[in-house]
Scaffold this motif. Structure first.
Motif, short mmCIF file in Angstrom:
data_model
loop_
_atom_site.label_atom_id
_atom_site.label_comp_id
_atom_site.label_asym_id
_atom_site.label_seq_id
_atom_site.Cartn_x
_atom_site.Cartn_y
_atom_site.Cartn_z
N SER A 331 42.82 49.20 47.94
CA SER A 331 41.59 49.06 48.71
C SER A 331 41.60 47.73 49.43
O SER A 331 42.10 46.73 48.90
N GLN A 332 41.05 47.71 50.65
CA GLN A 332 40.91 46.49 51.43
C GLN A 332 39.47 46.41 51.94
O GLN A 332 38.92 47.40 52.43
N ALA A 333 38.87 45.24 51.78
CA ALA A 333 37.46 45.10 52.20
C ALA A 333 37.22 43.66 52.62
O ALA A 333 37.94 42.74 52.22
N LEU A 334 36.15 43.48 53.43
CA LEU A 334 35.78 42.15 53.88
C LEU A 334 34.96 41.41 52.85
O LEU A 334 34.81 40.18 52.93
N ASN A 335 34.44 42.14 51.90
CA ASN A 335 33.67 41.54 50.81
C ASN A 335 34.27 42.02 49.48
O ASN A 335 34.60 43.21 49.33
N ALA A 336 34.38 41.12 48.51
CA ALA A 336 34.98 41.49 47.23
C ALA A 336 34.20 42.61 46.55
O ALA A 336 34.78 43.50 45.91
#
Length: 495
Positions: A331-336
């Motif tokens: 998974s990749q996201a701008l917020n943890a």
């Protein structure tokens, strides 16, 4: 599961030669002539005939055949405390762990990763005509990689590491055998030297008595000054032989301390004498066909040959195509906090085929080097076997000749003793001179020393035969040796 299943199906296709140990020499005896049923006997201590029991196995605790509790204690102490044993045990554990590590290549490699990246994209990088960021990208993923063992390179590598583990196992057995043999040999030499010192001291006492008589006779004019000086010179010459014997005895005790794993100052070993030793009468002699399985050095050479054979397969497989499967999910996201939420999932699957085309001859020459190493290992095995058969033949023939030597030395010592007794009587009657008496004393001294050395040689060569036959150490059959334990223990984590 699919990559693992494919690997299992292809595991049987391993390039390179399959290991086969060379045949043992096709002989039915060790010496040029067939062994006699027994050695000759002698009318002396340790003069019993020794019987050769062809086809019998050497006992593992062969040193107990000498019937000496102190000798047994010394060997046990050495096997339990010698640093050479601890070193060989550690080398074996290292080789075993390397073999287990090599086995990990049969399974897919699974790794987990997590991280955060702070970055800014330029207008050119973003593809939107404007810069983006800076922003932080959080990611968490699991990746799987597996290389198909199409041509058995991995299997051959594991085979090589397992063979190297067998080498260390055989070398550990060889260390046990060598150490036990060294302790027994040093103990017998100690006993021999102690007997030689005692015999020389008796001769010195005898010659001092002769010098006292010579001095008294010189005073009353019953003998000449030259005769008295001859007695004094002979006494000094005999006394001069004592310091070297005592020095050799001390050095032997110091060497024994090292075998037992202590310093000379810490040595606590009761003195040994030849009279306290029992000559083994029944000597087991393994069949020549069994020697290659019993001698640790031959088993080590066999395992080394096995490892060299497997390395040829490893070098051959490196020249052939390799297929690697890979995959990842995460998974990749701008917020943890948004990791693993909808729209953040990412995955990939990959298949990679590699065929070496040109490496400047590196792979070809590595294969040729592996083949040369195999030829060397085969020649080393043959040489090891030849030396082993030579060792056994030497020990067997030494025992036969030792028995004959002991019989002759016992006769010589008896004759020298009778001659000295007769010469003394003649000297008291004035029928002979001091020079004849001195010569008789000198002859008895040398005869006693020779007899002691003959007794010790017979015992030592018996021990040499036990060790030449492998000393009963056969692979995992080590019930009398200390367990191999690590010097320290720590929690283990599987990787």
């Amino acid at each position: 599961m699919l990559p693992l299943l494919i690997g299992v199906l292809l595991a049987g296709c391993a390039v390179g030669p399959n290991y086969s140990r060379p045949d043992a020499p096709k002989v039915d005896r060790y010496t040029t002539q067939a062994l006699p049923a027994s050695t000759v006997s002698a009318d002396a201590i340790d003069g019993d005939a020794q019987r050769f029991l062809s086809g019998s196995d050497v006992p593992q605790r062969w040193w107990t055949a000498f019937g000496n509790a102190e000798l047994d204690r010394r060997v046990h102490t050495a096997l339990a405390h010698s640093p050479t044993i601890a070193s060989a045990q550690a080398a074996l554990r290292q080789a075993q762990e390397n073999a287990r590590a090599a086995g990990g290549a049969l399974f897919p490699a699974v790794d987990a990763s997590a991280g955060a990246t702070r970055q800014k994209l330029s207008a050119a990088q973003s593809g939107t005509g404007r810069a983006i960021g800076p922003y932080t990208l959080y990611n968490a993923s699991i990746s799987v990689g597996y290389t198909l063992d199409l041509f058995g390179g991995v299997q051959r590598g594991i085979e090589a590491q397992e063979a190297l583990s067998d080498v260390q196992q055989a070398q550990l057995d060889s260390t046990y055998l060598t150490l036990a043999g060294n302790v027994v040999t040093a103990s017998l030499l100690e006993a021999s030297l102690r007997e030689q010192v005692r015999a020389t001291e008796q001769i010195v006492k005898m010659q001092r008595d002769s010098l006292d008589i010579a001095d008294k006779q010189l005073k009353i004019g019953a003998t000449s000054l030259s005769d008295t000086l001859a007695v004094r010179a002979q006494l000094a010459a005999t006394e001069a032989t004592l310091p070297p014997l005592r020095a050799q005895l001390a050095a032997t005790r110091n060497r024994l301390a090292t075998y037992l794993g202590v310093t000379p100052a810490q040595l606590d070993a009761a003195p040994l004498t030849l009279d306290a030793m029992r000559l083994p009468r029944d000597i087991p002699v393994s069949l020549p066909s069994q020697l290659v399985d019993q001698r640790p050095d031959i088993r080590a050479a066999s395992a080394q040959l096995h490892a060299a054979s497997a390395q040829v397969g490893v070098a051959t497989a490196a020249m052939l195509p390799q297929i690697t499967l890979s995959g990842s999910a995460g998974s990749q996201a701008l917020n943890a906090g948004d990791l693993f939420s909808a729209g953040t999932r990412a995955w990939s699957l990959g298949l990679n085929l590699t065929q070496p085309l040109f490496h400047g001859g590196e792979l070809l020459h590595k294969k040729r080097a592996a083949q040369a190493a195999l030829d060397k290992a085969r020649a080393d095995w043959q040489q090891t076997v030849l030396v082993a058969f030579q060792n056994v033949a030497d020990a067997l023939q030494a025992l036969q000749y030792d028995a004959q030597t002991l019989a002759a030395q016992a006769t010589a010592e008896e004759a020298a003793s009778q001659r000295l007794s007769l010469t003394r009587q003649q000297y008291r009657l004035g029928a002979t001179g001091y020079l004849d008496l001195l010569d008789a004393e000198r002859s008895l001294q040398q005869a006693r020393i020779n007899l002691i050395q003959a007794r010790a040689a017979r015992l030592s060569d018996t021990a040499a035969l036990y060790t030449a036959l492998g000393g009963g150490w056969r692979g995992d059959d080590r019930t009398t040796t200390p367990a191999a334990t690590a010097s320290s223990a720590a929690p283990a984590v599987a990787n």
